[in-house]
Write an enzyme that holds these catalytic residues in place. Structure first.
Site, PDB file in Angstrom:
ATOM      1  CD  GLU A 139      43.054  46.838  36.333  1.00 36.61           C
ATOM      2  OE1 GLU A 139      43.851  47.752  36.574  1.00 36.61           O
ATOM      3  OE2 GLU A 139      43.331  45.844  35.668  1.00 36.61           O
ATOM      4  CD  GLN A 184      13.056  45.182  34.817  1.00 36.50           C
ATOM      5  OE1 GLN A 184      13.958  44.466  35.230  1.00 36.50           O
ATOM      6  NE2 GLN A 184      11.813  45.069  35.224  1.00 36.50           N
ATOM      7  N   GLY A 226      11.665  38.628  30.322  1.00 33.10           N
ATOM      8  CA  GLY A 226      12.078  37.260  30.669  1.00 33.10           C
ATOM      9  C   GLY A 226      13.269  36.798  29.850  1.00 33.10           C
ATOM     10  CG  PHE A 266      49.439  43.907  36.961  1.00 36.02           C
ATOM     11  CD1 PHE A 266      50.548  44.759  36.887  1.00 36.02           C
ATOM     12  CD2 PHE A 266      48.496  44.136  37.955  1.00 36.02           C
ATOM     13  CE1 PHE A 266      50.709  45.803  37.802  1.00 36.02           C
ATOM     14  CE2 PHE A 266      48.653  45.172  38.868  1.00 36.02           C
ATOM     15  CZ  PHE A 266      49.756  46.006  38.793  1.00 36.02           C
ATOM     16  CB  ILE A 272      46.679  36.696  38.327  1.00 29.13           C
ATOM     17  CG1 ILE A 272      47.211  36.865  39.757  1.00 29.13           C
ATOM     18  CG2 ILE A 272      47.527  37.448  37.300  1.00 29.13           C
ATOM     19  CD1 ILE A 272      47.077  38.256  40.354  1.00 29.13           C
ATOM     20  CD  GLN A 327       4.805  58.730  28.121  1.00 36.22           C
ATOM     21  OE1 GLN A 327       4.631  58.880  29.319  1.00 36.22           O
ATOM     22  NE2 GLN A 327       4.278  59.521  27.214  1.00 36.22           N
TER      23      GLN A 327
HETATM   24  C1  LIG Z   1      37.928  38.410  37.853  1.00 37.11           C
HETATM   25  C2  LIG Z   1      39.017  39.144  38.567  1.00 37.11           C
HETATM   26  C3  LIG Z   1      40.192  39.467  37.910  1.00 37.11           C
HETATM   27  C4  LIG Z   1      41.234  40.100  38.587  1.00 37.11           C
HETATM   28  N1  LIG Z   1      42.419  40.360  37.923  1.00 37.11           N
HETATM   29  C5  LIG Z   1      43.488  40.822  38.627  1.00 37.11           C
HETATM   30  C6  LIG Z   1      44.779  40.948  37.991  1.00 37.11           C
HETATM   31  O1  LIG Z   1      44.924  40.706  36.781  1.00 37.11           O
HETATM   32  N2  LIG Z   1      45.835  41.312  38.765  1.00 37.11           N
HETATM   33  C7  LIG Z   1      45.714  41.594  40.095  1.00 37.11           C
HETATM   34  O2  LIG Z   1      46.731  41.904  40.730  1.00 37.11           O
HETATM   35  N3  LIG Z   1      44.503  41.506  40.717  1.00 37.11           N
HETATM   36  C8  LIG Z   1      43.398  41.126  40.015  1.00 37.11           C
HETATM   37  N4  LIG Z   1      42.174  40.992  40.632  1.00 37.11           N
HETATM   38  C9  LIG Z   1      42.067  41.285  42.060  1.00 37.11           C
HETATM   39  C10 LIG Z   1      41.353  42.598  42.362  1.00 37.11           C
HETATM   40  O3  LIG Z   1      42.130  43.687  41.950  1.00 37.11           O
HETATM   41  C11 LIG Z   1      41.013  42.619  43.859  1.00 37.11           C
HETATM   42  O4  LIG Z   1      40.000  41.653  44.066  1.00 37.11           O
HETATM   43  C12 LIG Z   1      40.579  43.980  44.339  1.00 37.11           C
HETATM   44  O5  LIG Z   1      41.656  44.886  44.333  1.00 37.11           O
HETATM   45  C13 LIG Z   1      39.998  43.937  45.753  1.00 37.11           C
HETATM   46  O6  LIG Z   1      40.828  43.247  46.606  1.00 37.11           O
HETATM   47  P1  LIG Z   1      40.207  42.082  47.542  1.00 37.11           P
HETATM   48  O7  LIG Z   1      39.436  41.168  46.673  1.00 37.11           O
HETATM   49  O8  LIG Z   1      41.302  41.517  48.359  1.00 37.11           O
HETATM   50  O9  LIG Z   1      39.169  42.817  48.470  1.00 37.11           O
HETATM   51  P2  LIG Z   1      39.496  43.567  49.848  1.00 37.11           P
HETATM   52  O10 LIG Z   1      40.629  44.503  49.675  1.00 37.11           O
HETATM   53  O11 LIG Z   1      39.570  42.569  50.932  1.00 37.11           O
HETATM   54  O12 LIG Z   1      38.165  44.441  50.035  1.00 37.11           O
HETATM   55  C14 LIG Z   1      36.928  43.889  50.475  1.00 37.11           C
HETATM   56  C15 LIG Z   1      35.962  45.055  50.629  1.00 37.11           C
HETATM   57  O13 LIG Z   1      36.452  45.991  51.598  1.00 37.11           O
HETATM   58  C16 LIG Z   1      36.555  47.278  51.022  1.00 37.11           C
HETATM   59  N5  LIG Z   1      37.698  47.994  51.570  1.00 37.11           N
HETATM   60  C17 LIG Z   1      38.985  47.551  51.690  1.00 37.11           C
HETATM   61  N6  LIG Z   1      39.745  48.511  52.231  1.00 37.11           N
HETATM   62  C18 LIG Z   1      38.943  49.578  52.446  1.00 37.11           C
HETATM   63  C19 LIG Z   1      39.121  50.907  52.962  1.00 37.11           C
HETATM   64  N7  LIG Z   1      40.326  51.329  53.387  1.00 37.11           N
HETATM   65  N8  LIG Z   1      38.067  51.724  53.034  1.00 37.11           N
HETATM   66  C20 LIG Z   1      36.845  51.312  52.593  1.00 37.11           C
HETATM   67  N9  LIG Z   1      36.601  50.097  52.101  1.00 37.11           N
HETATM   68  C21 LIG Z   1      37.630  49.248  52.011  1.00 37.11           C
HETATM   69  C22 LIG Z   1      36.714  47.028  49.530  1.00 37.11           C
HETATM   70  O14 LIG Z   1      36.381  48.177  48.764  1.00 37.11           O
HETATM   71  C23 LIG Z   1      35.787  45.853  49.327  1.00 37.11           C
HETATM   72  O15 LIG Z   1      34.462  46.319  49.219  1.00 37.11           O
HETATM   73  C24 LIG Z   1      41.097  40.437  39.957  1.00 37.11           C
HETATM   74  C25 LIG Z   1      39.877  40.177  40.604  1.00 37.11           C
HETATM   75  C26 LIG Z   1      38.855  39.543  39.944  1.00 37.11           C
HETATM   76  C27 LIG Z   1      37.577  39.253  40.676  1.00 37.11           C
END
Ligand SMILES: Cc1cc2nc3c(=O)[nH]c(=O)nc-3n(C[C@H](O)[C@H](O)[C@H](O)COP(=O)(O)OP(=O)(O)OC[C@H]3O[C@@H](n4cnc5c(N)ncnc54)[C@H](O)[C@@H]3O)c2cc1C
Length: 390
Positions: free
Chosen positions: A367, A340, A344, A119, A153, A273
């Site tokens: 997601e 934890q 180690g 996707f 992706i 505990q």
């Molecule tokens: C291992 C991995 C697999 C992935 N697989 C897929 C996949 O199969 N398909 C796909 O399409 N994508 C995939 N992704 C991408 C993933 O969905 C995005 O990384 C994610 O949606 C965040 O987008 P970004 O990294 O551009 O971060 P950004 O959108 O740049 O966000 C950076 C920070 O700003 C915050 N932020 C952004 N906008 C706002 C707002 N309006 N208010 C408050 N905070 C905000 C975010 O929450 C985050 O903390 C994958 C990512 C990883 C790491």
């Protein structure tokens, strides 16, 4: 699918998980993709577990599919991501929006494992806000020509077909979704390996340069891409929440076993505990995540039975956000507490809690990040006029 068939599927999932575990462990320690996970999934016919029987799948119900993902999640977030990418966000848009020809072609190939699915929404400059994506398409004869880069992706480097979202060239409204076969001229792909975790899972970027996609591969109506993407993310979030419940279960198993075996201060650490507190808190996170997930699955099922009902869809979207947000945070906490308990030894890739600790962190990012999901939940209570973004 009958109850017995659903049960038989879960038996196969259990056998798969037992057989795949040593491969997953070796690949993790060697930091490489687990190709055997694919061969074994074909052997147990798991790539088509949710695909209708008429396309060669096993046609299980949503509850059974989610149970399968919980079990697979115990083996690790990397392995579960393979299935989420292939089924929950790779096949699901075709199941829900594809026409008869697309279903026949792509779901059959996906169910057999001949084509791994992915996707492609995220781009280098468009993550949390997919409306900012810059991939474009234009019609040329019987094809659409696509241009752009998709980033991060899951399964991107091993996929035979990817659901790709793009805007019409020169316009930034009403994106469309396409089923894109990979590896033709104009398709360049690169694996992204410098990740904090998930070494056994494939994550890639790919670039489309005047990449020709047959007109028949437009998914749904032209201009309906955003709706398809958001709808697909509901399924994706359920799959992440399910995987996280599996991670919590595994952390609990590992923490309990270790706590009973390990002796310090003259008794098993399970009798201290403060160690018991870790186990109690992991269990609370498990129960709460499981119950939020069950409500979200019921809401998604209700919405699937009447896809045109906007209220049902909104409820499914909201409850999936609750479940994914809570379960991914609970799983991070569970992994931390299990590390934890192992002391180690916990701080090592040789033990399962340490691997979960590294891998499950991504579940608070992909997601829909924690922040985006919290905004969605808050807006549902405050009212749309208070939406932090549109
Ligand atoms: C291992 C991995 C697999 C992935 N697989 C897929 C996949 O199969 N398909 C796909 O399409 N994508 C995939 N992704 C991408 C993933 O969905 C995005 O990384 C994610 O949606 C965040 O987008 P970004 O990294 O551009 O971060 P950004 O959108 O740049 O966000 C950076 C920070 O700003 C915050 N932020 C952004 N906008 C706002 C707002 N309006 N208010 C408050 N905070 C905000 C975010 O929450 C985050 O903390 C994958 C990512 C990883 C790491």
């Amino acid at each position: 699918m009958s109850t017995a068939e659903n049960q038989a599927l879960l038996t196969d999932v259990e056998a798969y998980c037992q057989e795949v575990r040593p491969h997953e462990e070796i690949c993790y320690l060697e930091h490489r993709f687990n190709a055997e996970a694919i061969e074994l999934a074909k052997k147990y016919r798991l790539f088509g577990m949710f695909t209708a029987k008429e396309y060669g799948g096993r046609g299980c119900d949503l509850t059974t599919y989610i149970k399968a993902l919980i079990r697979i999640g115990r083996e690790g977030t990397g392995l579960r991501t393979l299935f989420s990418g292939h089924i929950s966000i790779g096949q699901m848009p075709i199941i829900e929006w594809g026409n008869a020809e697309q279903k026949k072609r792509y779901l059959s190939a996906a169910a057999s494992g001949e084509k791994i699915m992915a996707f492609g929404l995220t781009e280098p400059d468009a993550g949390s806000n997919p409306l900012e994506l810059t991939t474009t398409y234009r019609r040329e004869g019987d094809c659409f020509l696509l241009n752009g880069v998709k980033y991060l992706i899951s399964n991107g480097g091993i996929a035979g077909a990817i659901i790709v979202f793009a805007y019409p060239e020169g316009r930034k409204d009403r994106m469309s979704a396409f089923i894109v076969d990979t590896r033709g001229p104009g398709f360049e792909c690169e694996d992204l390996t410098a990740k904090l975790g998930l070494p056994t899972s494939n994550t890639a970027l790919f670039e489309l340069s005047n990449y020709a996609v047959p007109a028949g591969n437009l998914l749904g109506e032209e201009g309906n891409g955003f709706r398809i993407a958001m709808n697909t993310l509901i399924s994706g979030r359920l799959s992440v929440a399910a995987g996280c419940v599996g991670v919590i279960e595994d952390c609990l198993i590992e923490a309990i076993n270790y706590a009973k075996e390990r002796h310090q201060h003259g008794k098993p650490i399970a009798k201290h505990q403060l160690v018991q507190e870790h186990i109690a808190m992991i269990e609370c996170g498990r129960q709460a995540s499981e119950s939020l997930l069950a409500s979200a699955v019921a809401a998604k099922d209700a919405s699937r039975s009447d896809p045109k009902d906007a209220a049902l869809r909104e409820r499914a979207d909201l409850l999936a956000a609750h479940a994914k947000f809570f379960a991914s945070n609970a799983a991070c906490e569970a992994a931390d507490r299990a590390v934890q308990v192992l002391g180690g030894r916990g701080y090592s890739e040789l033990y399962r809690p340490g691997r979960h600790w590294k891998d499950v962190r991504v579940c608070r990012i992909y997601e829909g990040t924690d922040e985006i999901l919290k905004l969605k939940i808050a807006t549902s209570l405050l009212g749309k006029e208070y939406a932090a973004f549109r």
